[in-house]
Design a protein around this motif. Sequence first.
Motif, PDB file in Angstrom:
ATOM      1  N   TRP A  32       2.300  -1.875  16.685  1.00  0.00           N
ATOM      2  CA  TRP A  32       3.241  -2.391  15.694  1.00  0.00           C
ATOM      3  C   TRP A  32       4.011  -1.230  15.086  1.00  0.00           C
ATOM      4  CZ3 TRP A  32      -0.910  -5.673  12.758  1.00  0.00           C
ATOM      5  CH2 TRP A  32      -1.246  -6.790  13.541  1.00  0.00           C
ATOM      6  N   ARG A  33       5.306  -1.206  15.289  1.00  0.00           N
ATOM      7  CA  ARG A  33       6.159  -0.163  14.735  1.00  0.00           C
ATOM      8  C   ARG A  33       7.232  -0.822  13.885  1.00  0.00           C
ATOM      9  NH1 ARG A  33       3.884   4.051  14.314  1.00  0.00           N
ATOM     10  NH2 ARG A  33       5.863   5.048  13.963  1.00  0.00           N
ATOM     11  N   SER A  34       7.530  -0.210  12.761  1.00  0.00           N
ATOM     12  CA  SER A  34       8.594  -0.703  11.889  1.00  0.00           C
ATOM     13  C   SER A  34       8.960   0.404  10.916  1.00  0.00           C
ATOM     14  CB  SER A  34       8.139  -1.946  11.107  1.00  0.00           C
ATOM     15  OG  SER A  34       7.166  -1.596  10.137  1.00  0.00           O
ATOM     16  N   VAL A  35      10.019   0.191  10.181  1.00  0.00           N
ATOM     17  CA  VAL A  35      10.416   1.137   9.139  1.00  0.00           C
ATOM     18  C   VAL A  35       9.308   1.250   8.094  1.00  0.00           C
ATOM     19  CG1 VAL A  35      12.101   1.528   7.285  1.00  0.00           C
ATOM     20  CG2 VAL A  35      12.867   0.709   9.511  1.00  0.00           C
ATOM     21  N   ASP A  36       8.665   0.127   7.774  1.00  0.00           N
ATOM     22  CA  ASP A  36       7.582   0.122   6.786  1.00  0.00           C
ATOM     23  C   ASP A  36       6.387   0.957   7.266  1.00  0.00           C
ATOM     24  OD1 ASP A  36       9.048  -1.576   5.111  1.00  0.00           O
ATOM     25  OD2 ASP A  36       8.205  -3.372   6.059  1.00  0.00           O
ATOM     26  N   VAL A  37       6.038   0.832   8.541  1.00  0.00           N
ATOM     27  CA  VAL A  37       4.916   1.600   9.099  1.00  0.00           C
ATOM     28  C   VAL A  37       5.254   3.090   9.092  1.00  0.00           C
ATOM     29  CG1 VAL A  37       3.530   2.025  11.166  1.00  0.00           C
ATOM     30  CG2 VAL A  37       4.042  -0.329  10.477  1.00  0.00           C
ATOM     31  N   GLU A  38       6.480   3.442   9.446  1.00  0.00           N
ATOM     32  CA  GLU A  38       6.892   4.851   9.435  1.00  0.00           C
ATOM     33  C   GLU A  38       6.850   5.433   8.022  1.00  0.00           C
ATOM     34  OE1 GLU A  38      10.655   5.326  11.447  1.00  0.00           O
ATOM     35  OE2 GLU A  38       9.898   4.242  13.197  1.00  0.00           O
ATOM     36  N   ALA A  39       7.292   4.665   7.027  1.00  0.00           N
ATOM     37  CA  ALA A  39       7.245   5.129   5.633  1.00  0.00           C
ATOM     38  C   ALA A  39       5.796   5.355   5.211  1.00  0.00           C
ATOM     39  CB  ALA A  39       7.923   4.119   4.717  1.00  0.00           C
ATOM     40  N   LEU A  40       4.913   4.421   5.569  1.00  0.00           N
ATOM     41  CA  LEU A  40       3.501   4.566   5.237  1.00  0.00           C
ATOM     42  C   LEU A  40       2.933   5.846   5.857  1.00  0.00           C
ATOM     43  CD1 LEU A  40       0.976   3.239   3.892  1.00  0.00           C
ATOM     44  CD2 LEU A  40       0.506   2.226   6.134  1.00  0.00           C
ATOM     45  N   GLU A  41       3.262   6.110   7.117  1.00  0.00           N
ATOM     46  CA  GLU A  41       2.769   7.311   7.794  1.00  0.00           C
ATOM     47  C   GLU A  41       3.194   8.575   7.046  1.00  0.00           C
ATOM     48  OE1 GLU A  41       4.244   6.938  11.792  1.00  0.00           O
ATOM     49  OE2 GLU A  41       2.667   5.502  12.334  1.00  0.00           O
ATOM     50  N   ASN A  42       4.434   8.625   6.608  1.00  0.00           N
ATOM     51  CA  ASN A  42       4.922   9.794   5.866  1.00  0.00           C
ATOM     52  C   ASN A  42       4.155   9.996   4.569  1.00  0.00           C
ATOM     53  OD1 ASN A  42       6.876  10.395   7.787  1.00  0.00           O
ATOM     54  ND2 ASN A  42       8.437   9.157   6.775  1.00  0.00           N
ATOM     55  N   HIS A  43       3.910   8.914   3.850  1.00  0.00           N
ATOM     56  CA  HIS A  43       3.233   9.023   2.559  1.00  0.00           C
ATOM     57  C   HIS A  43       1.733   9.274   2.710  1.00  0.00           C
ATOM     58  CE1 HIS A  43       7.022   6.915   1.275  1.00  0.00           C
ATOM     59  NE2 HIS A  43       7.050   8.097   0.678  1.00  0.00           N
ATOM     60  N   VAL A  44       1.135   8.816   3.815  1.00  0.00           N
ATOM     61  CA  VAL A  44      -0.272   9.126   4.088  1.00  0.00           C
ATOM     62  C   VAL A  44      -0.435  10.638   4.223  1.00  0.00           C
ATOM     63  CG1 VAL A  44      -2.069   9.017   5.882  1.00  0.00           C
ATOM     64  CG2 VAL A  44      -1.010   6.909   5.044  1.00  0.00           C
ATOM     65  N   GLY A  45       0.477  11.278   4.949  1.00  0.00           N
ATOM     66  CA  GLY A  45       0.420  12.726   5.107  1.00  0.00           C
ATOM     67  C   GLY A  45       0.528  13.452   3.776  1.00  0.00           C
ATOM     68  N   GLU A  46       1.452  13.018   2.946  1.00  0.00           N
ATOM     69  CA  GLU A  46       1.643  13.631   1.627  1.00  0.00           C
ATOM     70  C   GLU A  46       0.412  13.424   0.740  1.00  0.00           C
ATOM     71  OE1 GLU A  46       4.871  13.444  -2.050  1.00  0.00           O
ATOM     72  OE2 GLU A  46       5.294  12.350  -0.197  1.00  0.00           O
ATOM     73  N   ALA A  47      -0.149  12.214   0.763  1.00  0.00           N
ATOM     74  CA  ALA A  47      -1.326  11.906  -0.055  1.00  0.00           C
ATOM     75  C   ALA A  47      -2.552  12.690   0.414  1.00  0.00           C
ATOM     76  CB  ALA A  47      -1.605  10.404  -0.038  1.00  0.00           C
ATOM     77  N   ARG A  48      -2.685  12.877   1.715  1.00  0.00           N
ATOM     78  CA  ARG A  48      -3.828  13.650   2.248  1.00  0.00           C
ATOM     79  C   ARG A  48      -3.814  15.075   1.701  1.00  0.00           C
ATOM     80  NH1 ARG A  48      -3.984  11.025   8.090  1.00  0.00           N
ATOM     81  NH2 ARG A  48      -5.863   9.794   7.780  1.00  0.00           N
ATOM     82  N   LYS A  49      -2.654  15.683   1.682  1.00  0.00           N
ATOM     83  CA  LYS A  49      -2.549  17.053   1.153  1.00  0.00           C
ATOM     84  C   LYS A  49      -2.942  17.077  -0.319  1.00  0.00           C
ATOM     85  CE  LYS A  49       1.149  18.265   4.307  1.00  0.00           C
ATOM     86  NZ  LYS A  49       2.601  18.405   4.435  1.00  0.00           N
ATOM     87  N   LEU A  50      -2.456  16.121  -1.076  1.00  0.00           N
ATOM     88  CA  LEU A  50      -2.712  16.065  -2.507  1.00  0.00           C
ATOM     89  C   LEU A  50      -4.186  15.771  -2.810  1.00  0.00           C
ATOM     90  CD1 LEU A  50      -1.374  16.230  -5.282  1.00  0.00           C
ATOM     91  CD2 LEU A  50      -0.872  13.794  -5.101  1.00  0.00           C
ATOM     92  N   ALA A  51      -4.808  14.928  -1.986  1.00  0.00           N
ATOM     93  CA  ALA A  51      -6.201  14.537  -2.201  1.00  0.00           C
ATOM     94  C   ALA A  51      -7.179  15.560  -1.600  1.00  0.00           C
ATOM     95  CB  ALA A  51      -6.451  13.159  -1.597  1.00  0.00           C
ATOM     96  N   GLY A  52      -6.639  16.601  -0.975  1.00  0.00           N
ATOM     97  CA  GLY A  52      -7.502  17.632  -0.397  1.00  0.00           C
ATOM     98  C   GLY A  52      -8.117  17.237   0.920  1.00  0.00           C
ATOM     99  N   GLU A  53      -7.473  16.289   1.627  1.00  0.00           N
ATOM    100  CA  GLU A  53      -7.963  15.840   2.947  1.00  0.00           C
ATOM    101  C   GLU A  53      -6.955  16.277   3.994  1.00  0.00           C
ATOM    102  OE1 GLU A  53      -8.670  11.654   2.828  1.00  0.00           O
ATOM    103  OE2 GLU A  53      -9.807  11.790   0.977  1.00  0.00           O
ATOM    104  N   HIS A  54      -7.461  16.558   5.185  1.00  0.00           N
ATOM    105  CA  HIS A  54      -6.554  17.002   6.263  1.00  0.00           C
ATOM    106  C   HIS A  54      -6.701  16.182   7.490  1.00  0.00           C
ATOM    107  CE1 HIS A  54      -5.573  20.488   3.830  1.00  0.00           C
ATOM    108  NE2 HIS A  54      -6.865  20.609   3.607  1.00  0.00           N
TER     109      HIS A  54
ATOM    110  N   VAL B   7       0.844  -1.200   0.000  1.00  0.00           N
ATOM    111  CA  VAL B   7       0.000   0.000   0.000  1.00  0.00           C
ATOM    112  C   VAL B   7       0.878   1.249   0.000  1.00  0.00           C
ATOM    113  CG1 VAL B   7      -1.713   1.315   1.334  1.00  0.00           C
ATOM    114  CG2 VAL B   7      -2.046  -1.136   0.946  1.00  0.00           C
ATOM    115  N   ASP B   8       2.004   1.197   0.683  1.00  0.00           N
ATOM    116  CA  ASP B   8       2.942   2.321   0.633  1.00  0.00           C
ATOM    117  C   ASP B   8       3.504   2.502  -0.780  1.00  0.00           C
ATOM    118  OD1 ASP B   8       4.433   4.469   1.853  1.00  0.00           O
ATOM    119  OD2 ASP B   8       6.203   3.180   1.720  1.00  0.00           O
TER     120      ASP B   8
END
Length: 151
Positions: A129-151, A47-48
Amino acid sequence: MQDLQVELIEESIGFTGRGLITGIVFFDFGAFQFPEREWNDAVVVIVDWWLIALINLVEGRTGEVELRFMEGSFWLSVRREVGDECQIQCIEGSRASVQFQCRTSAVKLLRSTLMIAARLQRICYDKGWRSVDVEALENHVGEARKLAGEH
């Protein structure tokens, strides 16, 4: 344009001994599911990948992306057409056999993927559950929210 949803079965989400978070995830086109309704894969990782690819597509950095699954030889080819419209091909196998194709909105596809990513993020947070993969997903969720017009 085809209505499509990225589907995640929350009850299937688990943490493997190898440190991967797995679960059932698939694309639902109504009468057609890809790769299949019960597809189990490394959900946080893929998903990331999908979010990164779709961010690049929607922002116009690229005209075509592949949304790949980790397990098996399955992917969606998503090619930008006119405006927000994109051509999707569901491809299987080493011979790149097209199983299904349609047109849809790139932003709608990003939003559907973002919904799944946010649910995964919440599940991982709730279960600790914490991992490098989860942290990467969190970063990209934030970026996608801005792009999709969601906050």
